[in-house]
Design a protein around this motif. Structure first.
Motif, mmCIF file in Angstrom:
data_model
loop_
_atom_site.group_PDB
_atom_site.id
_atom_site.type_symbol
_atom_site.label_atom_id
_atom_site.label_comp_id
_atom_site.label_asym_id
_atom_site.label_seq_id
_atom_site.Cartn_x
_atom_site.Cartn_y
_atom_site.Cartn_z
ATOM 1 N N VAL A 171 -6.820 -9.072 -6.120
ATOM 2 C CA VAL A 171 -5.837 -8.382 -5.285
ATOM 3 C C VAL A 171 -5.934 -6.877 -5.506
ATOM 4 C CG1 VAL A 171 -4.268 -10.348 -5.299
ATOM 5 C CG2 VAL A 171 -3.962 -8.539 -6.971
ATOM 6 N N HIS A 172 -5.737 -6.129 -4.416
ATOM 7 C CA HIS A 172 -5.720 -4.661 -4.462
ATOM 8 C C HIS A 172 -4.568 -4.170 -3.605
ATOM 9 C CE1 HIS A 172 -7.132 -0.499 -4.456
ATOM 10 N NE2 HIS A 172 -6.878 -0.502 -3.153
ATOM 11 N N LEU A 173 -3.862 -3.165 -4.089
ATOM 12 C CA LEU A 173 -2.707 -2.629 -3.369
ATOM 13 C C LEU A 173 -3.031 -1.278 -2.757
ATOM 14 C CD1 LEU A 173 0.155 -3.429 -5.916
ATOM 15 C CD2 LEU A 173 -0.682 -4.832 -4.021
ATOM 16 N N GLY A 174 -2.629 -1.115 -1.479
ATOM 17 C CA GLY A 174 -2.717 0.178 -0.835
ATOM 18 C C GLY A 174 -1.658 1.128 -1.366
ATOM 19 N N ALA A 175 -1.806 2.401 -1.008
ATOM 20 C CA ALA A 175 -0.913 3.429 -1.553
ATOM 21 C C ALA A 175 0.548 3.205 -1.178
ATOM 22 C CB ALA A 175 -1.365 4.806 -1.075
ATOM 23 N N GLY A 176 0.805 2.569 -0.029
ATOM 24 C CA GLY A 176 2.189 2.402 0.417
ATOM 25 C C GLY A 176 2.821 1.087 0.039
ATOM 26 N N SER A 177 2.147 0.267 -0.754
ATOM 27 C CA SER A 177 2.679 -1.056 -1.075
ATOM 28 C C SER A 177 3.826 -0.978 -2.073
ATOM 29 C CB SER A 177 1.574 -1.943 -1.653
ATOM 30 O OG SER A 177 2.092 -3.208 -2.007
ATOM 31 N N GLY A 178 4.800 -1.861 -1.879
ATOM 32 C CA GLY A 178 5.909 -1.958 -2.818
ATOM 33 C C GLY A 178 5.732 -3.071 -3.830
ATOM 34 N N LEU A 179 4.564 -3.719 -3.849
ATOM 35 C CA LEU A 179 4.318 -4.820 -4.768
ATOM 36 C C LEU A 179 3.914 -4.315 -6.152
ATOM 37 C CD1 LEU A 179 2.242 -7.240 -2.484
ATOM 38 C CD2 LEU A 179 4.700 -7.303 -2.961
ATOM 39 N N SER A 180 4.085 -5.165 -7.139
ATOM 40 C CA SER A 180 3.611 -4.884 -8.492
ATOM 41 C C SER A 180 3.308 -6.209 -9.179
ATOM 42 C CB SER A 180 4.644 -4.091 -9.298
ATOM 43 O OG SER A 180 5.855 -4.836 -9.432
ATOM 44 N N ALA A 181 2.437 -6.161 -10.174
ATOM 45 C CA ALA A 181 2.062 -7.371 -10.908
ATOM 46 C C ALA A 181 3.244 -7.906 -11.710
ATOM 47 C CB ALA A 181 0.888 -7.061 -11.829
ATOM 48 N N PRO A 182 3.288 -9.235 -11.942
ATOM 49 C CA PRO A 182 2.377 -10.273 -11.447
ATOM 50 C C PRO A 182 2.649 -10.613 -9.985
ATOM 51 C CG PRO A 182 4.131 -11.281 -12.719
ATOM 52 C CD PRO A 182 4.333 -9.792 -12.836
ATOM 53 N N PHE A 183 1.646 -11.230 -9.340
ATOM 54 C CA PHE A 183 1.722 -11.562 -7.926
ATOM 55 C C PHE A 183 1.708 -13.080 -7.742
ATOM 56 C CE2 PHE A 183 -0.926 -7.798 -8.650
ATOM 57 C CZ PHE A 183 -0.162 -6.808 -8.041
ATOM 58 N N THR A 184 2.355 -13.538 -6.666
ATOM 59 C CA THR A 184 2.359 -14.964 -6.338
ATOM 60 C C THR A 184 1.707 -15.173 -4.983
ATOM 61 O OG1 THR A 184 4.392 -15.367 -7.591
ATOM 62 C CG2 THR A 184 3.782 -17.004 -5.939
ATOM 63 N N LEU A 185 0.616 -15.942 -4.973
ATOM 64 C CA LEU A 185 -0.073 -16.303 -3.739
ATOM 65 C C LEU A 185 0.206 -17.762 -3.413
ATOM 66 C CD1 LEU A 185 -3.508 -14.555 -4.346
ATOM 67 C CD2 LEU A 185 -1.841 -13.972 -2.584
#
Length: 413
Positions: A171-185
């Motif tokens: 996974v890779h986040l763009g500059a405007g993403s509000g996500l942070s690790a850990p991630f759930t797919l």
């Protein structure tokens, strides 16, 4: 020797002396003394027995698991509600809710996976939104026919037993993403055979950004379902990277629906330049995490051509041979490399992108259609002007007027 909970299987009979008999009494006594889970393998290395060994006893049911095949092209931009195309072989991008804002590009990439040497699927968000529309979900389906999924079936129930899904994920986040690790797919199984249709949704955790991880989802058995042993579309494995919370649900089996995301999922559609990578998908019976073993290239090739075969070139490559049955039409036969799932339909770049070559000259094709098809052969009818000689042998060629393709499509939909 392998004991699978029911019987002992002799792995290499050639090691026994000619005419000799090997007693398994001592082995069975040793097995009986182990803390052993029914249905899991017990393996001997010749000196000791090991219980619940994570073997590759059951085959991988996932199609195109290493993302090697992309006959329809290696890049598929503009994935949005106006299109639901097949992408890499077996994988179909789809959406829910026609007002969806998020747009993706799906591509085949190289040098990925935990081993750093695998082809992989990249789902890049080119237009994102932090406020997804109602009922939308960003899904990717992997279609399976019923007879392909029989290794997953528990013979006592006739439906899917305990299974595992393993995969390499990035996974890779763009500059405007509000996500942070850990991630759930999210993964979902959609079982489509008529009768008792069932769905399962569950999630896997990715612990960090910008690194490949091997993740596993353990799926419990389900008795009240139906899986026909035929060539029809029995089930889809659905990989969802985001959407609206109206499409999420707690993990588990249920009556078939389109709740593709597990509660608490990470919405990778929230910003442009987010992307998620996937490869080395393994769907198998059992509850042990096992390392991925890629199928041979020849196995992948035969499976790909069972569903779809594409010929593409910019030259005057010969495609098929046949004969002129009138002065304006020729019948040409393409033998299939493998038995296809069903008689295919014909798709071409353009019906006038071909020539008929005969002994003395060639004629431009004005129309090309499927005349007859079986799982083993496709017979094409090529129409030209009144320039052919009835009964004369001919060849069907691309006309070398640019990049052309001819495809035989027997895929699931």
């Amino acid at each position: 020797v392998i004991y699978d909970g029911t019987q002992c299987i002799l792995e290499n009979p050639a090691t026994f002396e000619a005419g000799g008999v090997q007693s398994l009494d001592a082995d069975l006594t040793a097995i009986a003394g182990l803390a052993h889970t029914s249905g899991k393998a017990v393996v001997s290395d010749g000196s000791a027995w090991t219980a619940d060994y994570p073997t590759g006893f059951y085959p991988n049911a996932a199609r195109n698991p290493s993302m090697r095949w992309s006959q329809r092209g290696t890049s598929h931009p503009g994935m949005a509600p106006t299109s639901t195309p097949m992408t890499l072989d077996g994988w179909k991008w789809s959406y829910w809710d026609g007002a969806q804002t998020v747009v993706e590009t799906v591509s085949q990439e190289s040098n990925g996976g935990v081993d750093g040497n695998s082809k992989w699927m990249k789902r890049l968000v080119t237009t994102g939104t932090a406020s997804p529309e109602a009922i939308c979900a960003y899904t990717m389906y992997l279609y399976h026919e019923g007879n392909h999924l029989q290794p997953l079936i528990d013979p006592t129930t006739g439906f899917i037993g305990e299974t595992m899904i393993g995969a390499d994920v990035f996974v890779h986040l763009g500059a405007g993403s509000g996500l942070s690790a850990p991630f759930t797919l999210s993964w979902s199984i959609q079982c489509l055979d008529l009768g008792t249709q069932k769905s399962y949704t569950g999630g896997v955790t990715v612990t960090a950004e910008d690194t490949w991880e091997r993740v596993y989802l353990s799926i419990p058995s389900e008795a009240a379902g139906q899986m026909d042993n035929d060539t029809g579309h029995a089930a889809s494995l659905v990989w969802t990277i985001g959407g609206n919370t109206s499409k999420d649900i707690d993990a588990g089996w249920r009556t078939q629906d389109q709740n593709f995301m597990v509660t608490g999922f990470s919405d990778f559609g929230d910003a442009a330049d987010n992307y998620v990578g996937l490869t080395n998908v393994d769907w198998y019976r059992g509850t042990n995490e096992r390392p991925f073993v890629a199928p041979s290239y020849e196995t992948d090739e035969k499976e790909a051509y069972r569903y779809y075969r594409r010929f593409e070139t910019g030259t005057s490559m010969r495609l098929a041979r046949g004969h002129s049955n009138t002065t304006t039409a020729a019948l040409c036969l393409i033998p299939h490399m493998v038995e296809m799932r069903e008689p295919p339909v014909l798709a071409v770049s353009g019906v006038t992108d071909f020539d008929i070559q005969r002994a003395a000259a060639s004629s431009a094709v004005t129309n090309l259609v499927m005349n007859k098809a079986s799982v083993w052969n496709s017979e094409l009818n090529a129409t030209t002007g009144a320039t052919q000689v009835a009964g004369q042998g001919v060849e069907l060629l691309f006309d070398a007027g640019g990049t052309r393709f001819l495809a035989l499509d027997a895929d699931l939909d």
